[in-house]
Design a protein around this motif. Structure first.
Motif, mmCIF file in Angstrom:
data_model
loop_
_atom_site.group_PDB
_atom_site.id
_atom_site.type_symbol
_atom_site.label_atom_id
_atom_site.label_comp_id
_atom_site.label_asym_id
_atom_site.label_seq_id
_atom_site.Cartn_x
_atom_site.Cartn_y
_atom_site.Cartn_z
ATOM 1 N N ALA A 4 4.426 8.063 -4.730
ATOM 2 C CA ALA A 4 3.376 7.564 -3.841
ATOM 3 C C ALA A 4 3.620 6.085 -3.576
ATOM 4 C CB ALA A 4 2.009 7.773 -4.485
ATOM 5 N N PRO A 5 3.339 5.622 -2.374
ATOM 6 C CA PRO A 5 3.529 4.202 -2.096
ATOM 7 C C PRO A 5 2.572 3.340 -2.913
ATOM 8 C CG PRO A 5 2.436 5.309 -0.258
ATOM 9 C CD PRO A 5 2.835 6.370 -1.231
ATOM 10 N N ALA A 6 3.074 2.208 -3.383
ATOM 11 C CA ALA A 6 2.281 1.314 -4.228
ATOM 12 C C ALA A 6 1.197 0.614 -3.412
ATOM 13 C CB ALA A 6 3.198 0.271 -4.852
ATOM 14 N N PRO A 7 0.089 0.234 -4.082
ATOM 15 C CA PRO A 7 -0.935 -0.547 -3.377
ATOM 16 C C PRO A 7 -0.307 -1.778 -2.732
ATOM 17 C CG PRO A 7 -1.738 0.146 -5.524
ATOM 18 C CD PRO A 7 -0.275 0.525 -5.472
ATOM 19 N N GLY A 8 -0.758 -2.061 -1.522
ATOM 20 C CA GLY A 8 -0.235 -3.205 -0.791
ATOM 21 C C GLY A 8 0.929 -2.864 0.125
ATOM 22 N N THR A 9 1.487 -1.651 -0.017
ATOM 23 C CA THR A 9 2.592 -1.250 0.854
ATOM 24 C C THR A 9 2.099 -1.125 2.297
ATOM 25 O OG1 THR A 9 3.624 0.000 -0.934
ATOM 26 C CG2 THR A 9 4.309 0.553 1.315
ATOM 27 N N VAL A 10 2.826 -1.713 3.217
ATOM 28 C CA VAL A 10 2.519 -1.559 4.635
ATOM 29 C C VAL A 10 3.264 -0.321 5.132
ATOM 30 C CG1 VAL A 10 2.670 -2.573 6.936
ATOM 31 C CG2 VAL A 10 2.211 -4.039 4.950
#
Ligand code: FES
Length: 111
Positions: A4-10
């Motif tokens: 899953a993409p990390a928090p803050g990933t655009v």
């Protein structure tokens, strides 16, 4: 499967999506797709809870019926664009796995 993409990933820009359409925006076939609904974006892991197959088609597009329901191309289960709850087909009682996002200055960012 991609993480899953990390928090803050655009994930990308909202205007890269047509209203009522969806596509993979992170991690390829096992990654994360985003559906646009007006000025909002809803992101989900690209995995159908029915048989664990990708919900997106090989070209990354996601089938969205009338802007309301994500449709799995494998056996036809459908899921509410906003809640991820199954709305029909063989995945009754299941739901998609959400990737919480915000739209900030036109960018879709993982919360
Ligand atoms: S894998 Fe999606 S409906 Fe069966």
């Amino acid at each position: 499967m991609s993480a899953a993409p990390a928090p803050g990933t655009v994930l990308g820009r909202l205007d890269a999506l047509e209203d009522g359409k969806g596509k993979v925006m992170h991690g390829g076939p096992g990654g994360t797709f985003v559906v646009r609904s007006g000025d909002e974006a809803f992101a989900w892991r690209n995995l159908c809870p029915h048989a664990g197959m990708p919900l997106a088609m090989p070209d990354g597009r996601v089938l969205v019926h009338q802007g309301q329901n994500i449709v799995c191309p494998v056996h036809g289960a459908s899921f509410d664009v906003r809640s991820g709850a199954c709305t029909g087909g063989p995945a009754a009682g299941d739901e998609l796995t959400a990737v919480p996002v915000d739209v900030v200055n036109g960018e879709i960012i993982v919360r």
